[in-house]
Design an enzyme around this catalytic site. Sequence first.
Site, mmCIF file in Angstrom:
data_model
loop_
_atom_site.group_PDB
_atom_site.id
_atom_site.type_symbol
_atom_site.label_atom_id
_atom_site.label_comp_id
_atom_site.label_asym_id
_atom_site.label_seq_id
_atom_site.Cartn_x
_atom_site.Cartn_y
_atom_site.Cartn_z
ATOM 1 N N TYR A 1 0.818 -1.211 0.000
ATOM 2 C CA TYR A 1 0.000 0.000 0.000
ATOM 3 C C TYR A 1 0.859 1.270 0.000
ATOM 4 C CZ TYR A 1 -3.974 -3.038 1.129
ATOM 5 O OH TYR A 1 -4.937 -4.012 1.104
ATOM 6 N N LYS B 1 3.806 -15.297 1.551
ATOM 7 C CA LYS B 1 3.793 -16.145 0.361
ATOM 8 C C LYS B 1 5.243 -16.369 -0.065
ATOM 9 C CE LYS B 1 0.720 -17.003 -2.259
ATOM 10 N NZ LYS B 1 0.191 -18.357 -2.548
ATOM 11 N N ASP C 1 -2.387 -17.995 1.736
ATOM 12 C CA ASP C 1 -3.611 -18.567 1.142
ATOM 13 C C ASP C 1 -4.057 -19.797 1.932
ATOM 14 O OD1 ASP C 1 -1.257 -19.757 0.241
ATOM 15 O OD2 ASP C 1 -2.055 -20.275 -1.733
ATOM 16 N N ASP D 1 -4.873 -7.192 5.842
ATOM 17 C CA ASP D 1 -6.126 -6.517 5.518
ATOM 18 C C ASP D 1 -7.202 -7.563 5.231
ATOM 19 O OD1 ASP D 1 -7.886 -4.549 4.880
ATOM 20 O OD2 ASP D 1 -6.874 -3.871 3.067
ATOM 21 N N ASP E 1 -10.197 -9.091 8.089
ATOM 22 C CA ASP E 1 -11.627 -8.927 7.795
ATOM 23 C C ASP E 1 -12.326 -10.277 7.796
ATOM 24 O OD1 ASP E 1 -11.445 -6.211 7.594
ATOM 25 O OD2 ASP E 1 -12.515 -6.097 5.685
#
Length: 368
Positions: free
Chosen positions: A142, A192, A225, A249, A253
Site C-alpha cells: 500500500y 507467500k 492462502d 487486511d 476482515d
Amino acid sequence: MANPSLLILAGDGIGPEVMAEVKKIITWMGDKRGLPFDVTEDLVGGAAYDAHGTPLTDATLAKAQEVDAVLLGAVGGPKYDVLDFSVKPERGLLRLRKEMDLFSNLRPAQCFDALADFSSLKRDVVAGLDIMIVRELTSGVYFGEPRGIFKEGNERVGINTQRYTESEIARVARSAFELARRRNNKVCSMEKANVMESGILWRDVVTEVHQKDYQDVELSHMYADAGAMQLCRWPKQFDVIVTDNLFGDLLSDAAAMLTGSLGMLPSASLGAPMANGRPKAMYEPVHGSAPDIAGQGKANPIACILSFAMALRYSFDLGDEATRVESAVEKVLADGVRTADLLGPEGGSPISTSAMGDAILAALDASL
Ligand code: NAD
C-alpha cells in the site's frame, strides 16, 4: 506516580454515543478499582473540520503524541462526502496513524458463546474463539514505490510495489511475540514465501527474531492462502497470527466476520515503545460512524468498550481488569441483553446504547 493518561477523540456519528459508555467505565475504574485515569478530550474527523477547518489540528496531534493511549470513536459521515480529499474526516485518522507511526495493527477475533449463532460458520467452529491478527500497518504494497498507472506501448499498466525492510518486519514480529507472551504463547507467521521474495525475507526475519529473543514462544509459518483456508476450517488452532499489510487486511476482515457483528469488534494500533516503556497506542472500534443510526440511541457500544479493555491490557498492563470488562460483556450477552444489531431473526426487544452501558456497569459491580 502520575495517573495513566488518555486522550479521547470521540469523532462523528455514533462515535460520541458509544464513547459516552466507555467514559462511564473509565469513571467506574477510578471509583471502584482505585485506578484513576487522567482523561482529556478533543475533536477529530468531521467534528474537528467543523470547528477548525481541518480533520486533525496540530495541537490535537501533539496531545496524541504525549498521552499514554488514544481512544478513538469513529469519523466520517455523508455531510463530509463533498469535501476535498485532503480534509476529509478519514484523513484525520490516517494522519494520526502515520505521525504516531502505529505499525502494528491488532484485530482480535473473539466469539462470545452467546453470539456464536451469528457467525456464518458452525457454532462449534467459532464458539469460544479468541485469536489475534497482527497486521503490519505502515509499509508493504500500500506504500511501496514505484506505484502508479503508466503508459507502456499502446496500453496502460498499473503498478504497486511490495517492499519490506528487515527492520520493518522485525518490529512487527516483536510486537506479535510480545503479545503472544500475554496470551497462549503461539505465533503463526503468514506470507507467500513460495512465490514472493518479500515473503522469503519476511520468513527469514521472523525466524531470526524468534531465535534471538523469543524461543519460549511457539512459532509456525504458513502460506497466507493456506492460512485463509485454515481460518475458515478450524480457527481455534491459532493464537496470534502475524502478517503483512495486504494479507493482514484480507485475513483480519475474514477473521472478524467469524464472530458475526460489526458492533462487537475492537482494535488497537501500536507503535514503538515510549520513554515510559509503553507503546504508542490508539484503540478504536472497527466500525465507522454509522450515520444511518446516529443520534437514535441504537448503536452497540461493545466494540468501543472492548477497545478500552484492550487499552487496559496492552497499554497499562492491567490484564485482570481487561478480563473483568470482557467477562462483564460476556455475562450481559449471556443474559440475553441485546442492542438492535444483536437481535437474531427471531427478534426481541432491543435496548438502547446507554442501557447496554449500564448493564455492563451492573455486571462490573457484580464482579466485585
Ligand atoms: P459503518 O461501520 O459506519 O456502518 C456499517 C453498518 O453497520 C451500518 O448499517 C451501521 O448502522 C452498522 N453499525 C456500525 N457500527 C455499529 C454499532 N456500533 N452498532 C450497531 N450497528 C452498527 O460503515 P459505513 O456505513 O460504510 O461508513 C459510514 C461512515 O463511517 C463513512 O463516512 C465511512 O467513511 C466512515 N468509516 C469510518 C471508520 C473509522 O472511523 N474507523 C471506519 C469505517 C468507516
